[in-house]
Design a protein around this motif. Sequence first.
Motif, PDB file in Angstrom:
ATOM      1  N   ASN A  89       1.037  -1.112  -0.073  1.00 45.23           N
ATOM      2  CA  ASN A  89      -0.001  -0.183   0.082  1.00 45.23           C
ATOM      3  C   ASN A  89       0.953   1.218   0.004  1.00 45.23           C
ATOM      4  O   ASN A  89       1.252   1.794   0.883  1.00 45.23           O
ATOM      5  CB  ASN A  89      -0.934   0.046   0.974  1.00 45.23           C
ATOM      6  N   GLY A  90       1.230   1.823  -1.140  1.00 41.12           N
ATOM      7  CA  GLY A  90       2.022   2.774  -1.307  1.00 41.12           C
ATOM      8  C   GLY A  90       1.016   4.167  -1.330  1.00 41.12           C
ATOM      9  O   GLY A  90       1.554   5.425  -1.327  1.00 41.12           O
ATOM     10  N   ALA A 112      -6.610   8.702   4.682  1.00 43.97           N
ATOM     11  CA  ALA A 112      -7.077   7.866   5.992  1.00 43.97           C
ATOM     12  C   ALA A 112      -7.716   6.778   5.423  1.00 43.97           C
ATOM     13  O   ALA A 112      -8.681   6.804   4.466  1.00 43.97           O
ATOM     14  CB  ALA A 112      -7.994   8.889   6.815  1.00 43.97           C
ATOM     15  N   GLY A 113      -7.783   5.589   6.143  1.00 45.64           N
ATOM     16  CA  GLY A 113      -8.331   4.427   5.875  1.00 45.64           C
ATOM     17  C   GLY A 113      -7.927   3.633   4.408  1.00 45.64           C
ATOM     18  O   GLY A 113      -8.396   2.381   4.179  1.00 45.64           O
ATOM     19  N   GLY A 172       0.931   8.391   6.250  1.00 46.55           N
ATOM     20  CA  GLY A 172       1.805   9.465   6.514  1.00 46.55           C
ATOM     21  C   GLY A 172       3.464   9.182   6.175  1.00 46.55           C
ATOM     22  O   GLY A 172       4.309  10.010   5.737  1.00 46.55           O
ATOM     23  N   GLY A 173       3.463   7.829   6.024  1.00 51.39           N
ATOM     24  CA  GLY A 173       4.920   7.296   5.672  1.00 51.39           C
ATOM     25  C   GLY A 173       5.339   7.640   4.139  1.00 51.39           C
ATOM     26  O   GLY A 173       4.435   8.132   3.426  1.00 51.39           O
ATOM     27  N   ASP A 174       6.457   7.054   3.894  1.00 55.49           N
ATOM     28  CA  ASP A 174       7.100   7.373   2.510  1.00 55.49           C
ATOM     29  C   ASP A 174       6.665   6.333   1.657  1.00 55.49           C
ATOM     30  O   ASP A 174       6.963   5.106   1.868  1.00 55.49           O
ATOM     31  CB  ASP A 174       8.632   7.370   2.460  1.00 55.49           C
ATOM     32  N   THR A 196      -0.944   3.228  -5.170  1.00 56.66           N
ATOM     33  CA  THR A 196      -0.369   4.811  -4.727  1.00 56.66           C
ATOM     34  C   THR A 196      -1.686   5.483  -4.498  1.00 56.66           C
ATOM     35  O   THR A 196      -2.830   5.251  -4.973  1.00 56.66           O
ATOM     36  CB  THR A 196       0.323   5.368  -5.892  1.00 56.66           C
ATOM     37  N   ALA A 197      -1.458   6.823  -3.929  1.00 57.63           N
ATOM     38  CA  ALA A 197      -2.608   7.702  -3.305  1.00 57.63           C
ATOM     39  C   ALA A 197      -3.041   8.102  -4.729  1.00 57.63           C
ATOM     40  O   ALA A 197      -2.473   8.565  -5.551  1.00 57.63           O
ATOM     41  CB  ALA A 197      -2.177   8.866  -2.432  1.00 57.63           C
TER      42      ALA A 197
END
Length: 346
Positions: A186-187, A192-193, A215-217, A241-242
């Motif tokens: 999970n990049g 949130a979630g 919040g991580g890399d 990715t987000a």
Amino acid sequence: MFDSLKEKLGRFEEEVEDEADTAEAADAADQPAEPDPEATDADTDTDTTEGDDDSLTERAKLFASGKSKITEEELEEPLEQLEFALLQGDVEMRVASEIIEGLREELVGQARAQVKSGEVVVREAIGNALLDVIDVGGIDFDEEIAAREKPVTIIFTGVNGVGKTTTIAKLGRYLEERGYSVVLANGDTYRAGANEQLQKHADNLDLKLISHEQGGDPAAVIYDAVEYAEANEVDIVLGDTAGRLHTSNDLMSQLEKIDRVVGPDLTLFADEAVAGQDATKRAEQFDDAAEIDGVVLTKADADSQGGAAISIAEVTGKPILFLGTGQGYDDIEQFDPEVIVDRLTE
Ligand SMILES: Nc1nc2c(ncn2[C@@H]2O[C@H](COP(=O)(O)OP(=O)(O)OP(=O)(O)O)[C@@H](O)[C@H]2O)c(=O)[nH]1
Ligand SMILES: [Mg+2]
């Protein structure tokens, strides 16, 4: 799927056939009168080949070779209407023009008789014009996966909510069904979630998920997943990715960092078929930031226009690899240009 596009193409075919019919009827009215049936019989009986009969044959030949071909003028109106319909259906302008030019080239000079009788000429021309823009070559997903050294790392990019995470879950199943072992990464450390969402898919599919705190890399998560895959002989890493807008510099530079740090084997861009021209534009923009190898068009089940499906490969030069066709894990199909064109012209 793509019903409205199919209908537009069907309408074009009918219009060209009608034009051919009308033009041929007008020509027939200009034709020399039919020879007297009695005279013809007599001629046949005596097998003569001279006089009137000769000139009639000549004129018939002329009629068959020259006048009975489709002209540019006859095609103008149907082509114009089709171009308008394609643009309305969110086909990118340059791609619509290419399709129209392709059709003009193939159809001008075709025998009207074949066209009006609905023999396959027009439909074939439509199929060829579509295939020219949809089939851009590029990678074949299954072959690529088979050929590459393991683990094969695949990263998914795209804007928010288009179906990246769902596609990863679907492809997890797709690949397992083909005998590969899969780990998810999970990049998306942004939303949130996101961890919980992907964990749920991983649980449902019985797949391992590598994730870090929100919040991580993202590059670090995917890097960890690759290490996990190497240590455990897992074949494929699917990295989420987000969702991001191409205008978000921070998030776009994250993608560049993933590219740099992980060096994924494949980067796939996901977007919604229903987004039409927007999807086409975004594919170009993402390709500029972190070069993509192929496209997944999601929500094709909800798209009747097919604008993105027709345009995106030609505009980006990258093939569409999959269509998302629903919300279930099995709702994914490989995008085969020939199959799609057959479906659109059947
Ligand atoms: N009808 C349909 N719905 C889909 C398809 N693919 C995804 N969805 C739905 O689209 C919604 C968003 O999917 P996600 O996978 O969360 O999208 P995402 O791109 O990961 O979203 P973000 O992580 O927020 O950027 C969900 O409700 C999915 O069920 C598809 O092919 N067809
Ligand atoms: Mg997501």
